[in-house]
Design a protein around this motif. Structure first.
Motif, mmCIF file in Angstrom:
data_model
loop_
_atom_site.group_PDB
_atom_site.id
_atom_site.type_symbol
_atom_site.label_atom_id
_atom_site.label_comp_id
_atom_site.label_asym_id
_atom_site.label_seq_id
_atom_site.Cartn_x
_atom_site.Cartn_y
_atom_site.Cartn_z
ATOM 1 N N SER A 1 35.232 -7.522 8.655
ATOM 2 C CA SER A 1 36.023 -6.696 7.741
ATOM 3 C C SER A 1 35.490 -6.758 6.320
ATOM 4 C CB SER A 1 37.492 -7.125 7.751
ATOM 5 O OG SER A 1 38.056 -6.854 9.010
ATOM 6 N N ARG A 2 34.998 -7.915 5.919
ATOM 7 C CA ARG A 2 34.470 -8.074 4.559
ATOM 8 C C ARG A 2 33.047 -7.567 4.412
ATOM 9 N NH1 ARG A 2 36.096 -13.443 5.242
ATOM 10 N NH2 ARG A 2 33.922 -14.087 5.040
ATOM 11 N N ALA B 1 40.524 -3.321 18.502
ATOM 12 C CA ALA B 1 41.946 -3.484 18.169
ATOM 13 C C ALA B 1 42.196 -3.126 16.711
ATOM 14 C CB ALA B 1 42.387 -4.915 18.449
ATOM 15 N N ILE B 2 41.308 -3.557 15.845
ATOM 16 C CA ILE B 2 41.442 -3.235 14.414
ATOM 17 C C ILE B 2 41.211 -1.749 14.192
ATOM 18 C CG2 ILE B 2 40.467 -3.622 12.121
ATOM 19 C CD1 ILE B 2 39.613 -6.401 13.182
ATOM 20 N N ALA B 3 40.116 -1.254 14.753
ATOM 21 C CA ALA B 3 39.782 0.161 14.592
ATOM 22 C C ALA B 3 40.856 1.030 15.225
ATOM 23 C CB ALA B 3 38.419 0.456 15.213
ATOM 24 N N GLY B 4 41.337 0.601 16.372
ATOM 25 C CA GLY B 4 42.358 1.381 17.062
ATOM 26 C C GLY B 4 43.609 1.565 16.223
ATOM 27 N N LEU C 1 38.647 5.440 4.685
ATOM 28 C CA LEU C 1 38.528 4.335 5.634
ATOM 29 C C LEU C 1 37.100 3.796 5.659
ATOM 30 C CD1 LEU C 1 40.065 2.670 7.731
ATOM 31 C CD2 LEU C 1 39.588 4.460 9.397
ATOM 32 N N GLN C 2 36.132 4.679 5.672
ATOM 33 C CA GLN C 2 34.729 4.275 5.657
ATOM 34 C C GLN C 2 34.394 3.519 4.368
ATOM 35 O OE1 GLN C 2 33.312 8.196 8.140
ATOM 36 N NE2 GLN C 2 32.518 7.937 6.124
ATOM 37 N N ALA D 1 33.233 -2.548 8.306
ATOM 38 C CA ALA D 1 33.124 -2.511 9.766
ATOM 39 C C ALA D 1 33.378 -1.098 10.292
ATOM 40 C CB ALA D 1 34.092 -3.502 10.408
ATOM 41 N N MET D 2 34.367 -0.418 9.731
ATOM 42 C CA MET D 2 34.642 0.957 10.148
ATOM 43 C C MET D 2 33.488 1.879 9.753
ATOM 44 S SD MET D 2 37.367 1.026 11.899
ATOM 45 C CE MET D 2 37.586 2.792 11.969
#
Length: 189
Positions: free
Chosen positions: A27-28, A66-69, A99-100, A105-106
């Protein structure tokens, strides 16, 4: 995290720590963050990471969908809550770009940097299918030029993904992206 059948308690604890560390580090820093950093944050050796998780792509698939979902479900809900096809497509584009920009990560997911992370790619494909549907709805409503295709939408989001995390990108990249989308709208009479 749910327990993995057949693992000893200490092995399960290591796996849980690795997954939590991967979520934090990815995420970071994005999906290309060194696996050594994930192992260090989890307090385990890199050998334990490879033994418990396997490859980078397996680790990505273990934690990122799970995070992306959740993030993509929120994006979908906000998008579909808009009252018109134009507002829906505008919301989708703006929220995808935000979001990007906010989640490395996204951004990596959007750029499909790890195509062997199958679950992650599937989540991205579902999101882009929504985008394609929104483009078609805007065409059907007569508010979007038929020259603007789902491929154009993907290209706009791809360019935004590249520019948003490139320190050498010109400051005006977002303005250019916004203009390219604005030019596709059909003027209201």
């Amino acid at each position: 995290m749910s327990a993995t059948p057949g693992l000893r308690r200490d092995a399960q604890a290591n796996l849980d720590k690795l997954r939590a560390a991967a979520v934090s580090v990815f995420s970071r820093r994005g999906l290309s963050a060194p696996l050594e950093d994930i192992a260090r944050e989890a307090g385990v050796s890199i050998g334990t990471l490879y033994n418990r998780v396997g490859s980078r792509e397996e680790l990505i698939d273990a934690v990122v969908p799970a995070i992306a979902g959740a993030k993509l479900r929120t994006l979908r809900e906000r998008t579909l809550a808009q009252g018109s096809p134009r507002a829906q497509l505008e919301t989708f584009i703006a929220e995808m770009i935000d979001l990007q920009r906010s989640d490395p990560a996204m951004n990596d997911a959007m750029l499909r940097r790890y195509p062997d992370a199958v679950l992650l790619i599937n989540a991205c494909e579902r999101s882009m299918a929504l985008g394609a549907e929104l483009v078609e709805n805007a065409h059907d409503a007569g508010v979007l030029s038929t020259d603007f295709t789902p491929e154009d939408l993907l290209t706009v989001l791809w360019l935004a993904a590249l520019a948003s995390h490139d320190p050498a990108a010109p400051d005006g990249w977002r303005r250019v992206v916004d203009r390219s989308v604005s030019a596709a709208w059909i003027a209201e009479a």
